[in-house]
Design a protein around this motif. Structure first.
Motif, PDB file in Angstrom:
ATOM      1  N   GLN A   8       0.844  -1.190   0.000  1.00 16.62           N
ATOM      2  CA  GLN A   8       0.000   0.000   0.000  1.00 16.62           C
ATOM      3  C   GLN A   8       0.878   1.238   0.000  1.00 16.62           C
ATOM      4  N   LYS A   9       0.454   2.237  -0.763  1.00 12.46           N
ATOM      5  CA  LYS A   9       1.193   3.483  -0.828  1.00 12.46           C
ATOM      6  C   LYS A   9       0.611   4.464   0.185  1.00 12.46           C
ATOM      7  N   ILE A  10       1.474   4.909   1.093  1.00  9.55           N
ATOM      8  CA  ILE A  10       1.077   5.878   2.110  1.00  9.55           C
ATOM      9  C   ILE A  10       1.843   7.167   1.850  1.00  9.55           C
ATOM     10  N   LEU A  11       1.103   8.261   1.769  1.00 10.74           N
ATOM     11  CA  LEU A  11       1.713   9.570   1.615  1.00 10.74           C
ATOM     12  C   LEU A  11       1.615  10.284   2.954  1.00 10.74           C
ATOM     13  N   VAL A  12       2.763  10.725   3.458  1.00  7.72           N
ATOM     14  CA  VAL A  12       2.829  11.363   4.764  1.00  7.72           C
ATOM     15  C   VAL A  12       3.174  12.836   4.567  1.00  7.72           C
ATOM     16  N   PHE A  13       2.389  13.695   5.206  1.00  6.96           N
ATOM     17  CA  PHE A  13       2.686  15.123   5.240  1.00  6.96           C
ATOM     18  C   PHE A  13       3.141  15.456   6.650  1.00  6.96           C
ATOM     19  N   GLN A  14       4.295  16.112   6.746  1.00  7.28           N
ATOM     20  CA  GLN A  14       4.793  16.510   8.058  1.00  7.28           C
ATOM     21  C   GLN A  14       5.347  17.921   7.978  1.00  7.28           C
ATOM     22  N   GLN A  15       5.442  18.522   9.143  1.00  3.72           N
ATOM     23  CA  GLN A  15       5.963  19.879   9.250  1.00  3.72           C
ATOM     24  C   GLN A  15       7.053  19.891  10.307  1.00  3.72           C
ATOM     25  N   ASN A  16       8.233  20.314   9.916  1.00  5.10           N
ATOM     26  CA  ASN A  16       9.375  20.414  10.827  1.00  5.10           C
ATOM     27  C   ASN A  16       9.648  19.105  11.570  1.00  5.10           C
ATOM     28  N   GLY A  17       9.591  17.980  10.850  1.00  5.77           N
ATOM     29  CA  GLY A  17       9.916  16.683  11.432  1.00  5.77           C
ATOM     30  C   GLY A  17       8.862  16.104  12.351  1.00  5.77           C
ATOM     31  N   SER A  18       7.648  16.652  12.320  1.00  6.87           N
ATOM     32  CA  SER A  18       6.605  16.253  13.269  1.00  6.87           C
ATOM     33  C   SER A  18       6.153  14.801  13.153  1.00  6.87           C
ATOM     34  N   GLY A  19       6.433  14.137  12.042  1.00  8.28           N
ATOM     35  CA  GLY A  19       5.999  12.753  11.886  1.00  8.28           C
ATOM     36  C   GLY A  19       7.131  11.747  11.855  1.00  8.28           C
ATOM     37  N   GLU A  20       8.352  12.183  12.119  1.00  7.97           N
ATOM     38  CA  GLU A  20       9.523  11.316  11.960  1.00  7.97           C
ATOM     39  C   GLU A  20       9.452  10.027  12.780  1.00  7.97           C
ATOM     40  N   SER A  21       8.995  10.101  14.017  1.00 12.04           N
ATOM     41  CA  SER A  21       8.959   8.879  14.833  1.00 12.04           C
ATOM     42  C   SER A  21       7.919   7.893  14.300  1.00 12.04           C
ATOM     43  N   LYS A  22       6.800   8.397  13.816  1.00 12.39           N
ATOM     44  CA  LYS A  22       5.784   7.503  13.248  1.00 12.39           C
ATOM     45  C   LYS A  22       6.250   6.919  11.919  1.00 12.39           C
ATOM     46  N   ILE A  23       6.916   7.745  11.117  1.00 13.90           N
ATOM     47  CA  ILE A  23       7.455   7.276   9.844  1.00 13.90           C
ATOM     48  C   ILE A  23       8.463   6.157  10.098  1.00 13.90           C
ATOM     49  N   ALA A  24       9.343   6.365  11.073  1.00 15.25           N
ATOM     50  CA  ALA A  24      10.345   5.347  11.416  1.00 15.25           C
ATOM     51  C   ALA A  24       9.668   4.063  11.880  1.00 15.25           C
ATOM     52  N   GLY A  25       8.591   4.183  12.646  1.00 15.50           N
ATOM     53  CA  GLY A  25       7.868   3.005  13.120  1.00 15.50           C
ATOM     54  C   GLY A  25       7.237   2.216  11.998  1.00 15.50           C
ATOM     55  N   VAL A  26       6.624   2.905  11.037  1.00 20.48           N
ATOM     56  CA  VAL A  26       6.016   2.204   9.898  1.00 20.48           C
ATOM     57  C   VAL A  26       7.100   1.511   9.084  1.00 20.48           C
ATOM     58  N   ARG A  27       8.221   2.196   8.889  1.00 22.25           N
ATOM     59  CA  ARG A  27       9.306   1.583   8.122  1.00 22.25           C
ATOM     60  C   ARG A  27       9.894   0.375   8.855  1.00 22.25           C
ATOM     61  N   LYS A  28      10.004   0.466  10.166  1.00 19.45           N
ATOM     62  CA  LYS A  28      10.606  -0.614  10.941  1.00 19.45           C
ATOM     63  C   LYS A  28       9.675  -1.818  11.073  1.00 19.45           C
ATOM     64  N   TYR A  29       8.393  -1.549  11.337  1.00 19.09           N
ATOM     65  CA  TYR A  29       7.466  -2.645  11.643  1.00 19.09           C
ATOM     66  C   TYR A  29       6.483  -2.960  10.511  1.00 19.09           C
ATOM     67  N   GLY A  30       6.562  -2.248   9.408  1.00 15.23           N
ATOM     68  CA  GLY A  30       5.618  -2.451   8.315  1.00 15.23           C
ATOM     69  C   GLY A  30       5.841  -3.718   7.526  1.00 15.23           C
ATOM     70  N   GLY A  31       6.989  -4.322   7.674  1.00 12.24           N
ATOM     71  CA  GLY A  31       7.252  -5.598   7.023  1.00 12.24           C
ATOM     72  C   GLY A  31       7.122  -5.574   5.509  1.00 12.24           C
ATOM     73  N   GLY A  32       7.433  -4.453   4.886  1.00  7.92           N
ATOM     74  CA  GLY A  32       7.352  -4.372   3.435  1.00  7.92           C
ATOM     75  C   GLY A  32       5.944  -4.232   2.894  1.00  7.92           C
ATOM     76  N   ARG A  33       4.969  -4.053   3.771  1.00  9.32           N
ATOM     77  CA  ARG A  33       3.580  -3.934   3.324  1.00  9.32           C
ATOM     78  C   ARG A  33       3.236  -2.532   2.849  1.00  9.32           C
ATOM     79  N   PHE A  34       4.143  -1.569   3.092  1.00 13.05           N
ATOM     80  CA  PHE A  34       3.848  -0.177   2.772  1.00 13.05           C
ATOM     81  C   PHE A  34       5.010   0.473   2.037  1.00 13.05           C
TER      82      PHE A  34
END
Length: 106
Positions: A8-34
């Motif tokens: 699945q393609k997820i588009l993330v909008f963030q401002q001044n790094g506000s989503g970095e921890s969530k982005i890192a979590g999806v990348r780490k635990y997403g298992g290639g699904r995203f």
């Protein structure tokens, strides 16, 4: 993953790094699904952004959009754009009342 095993393609909008921890979590635990695409807005913004087209794309190609923007004008217009394109948007902790926007508490 979908029935065709396409991530699945997820588009993330963030401002001044506000989503970095969530982005890192999806990348780490997403298992290639995203597949994540990130749009970062890191410049200072005025209190009122009348024309958000300078910051938001006119079209979005994604299965899901995540909103970690801080500016309310950007979040609102992003939500309207996603609604018009029939793309689900998750804007955690926001008080947007726009059809198709999911605003779970933070």
């Amino acid at each position: 993953m979908s029935k065709t095993n396409t991530p699945q393609k997820i588009l993330v909008f963030q401002q001044n790094g506000s989503g970095e921890s969530k982005i890192a979590g999806v990348r780490k635990y997403g298992g290639g699904r995203f597949v994540l695409d990130v749009i970062s807005i890191d410049e200072p913004l005025p209190h009122l952004v009348e024309d958000t087209s300078e910051y938001l794309p006119p079209k979005i190609r994604a299965d899901l959009v995540l909103d970690f923007l801080k500016h309310p004008d950007l979040s609102h217009d992003l939500a309207v754009l996603c609604r018009n394109l029939d793309i689900p948007l998750v804007a955690s902790g926001k008080k947007l009342e726009i059809k198709g926007v999911h605003t779970p508490p933070t």
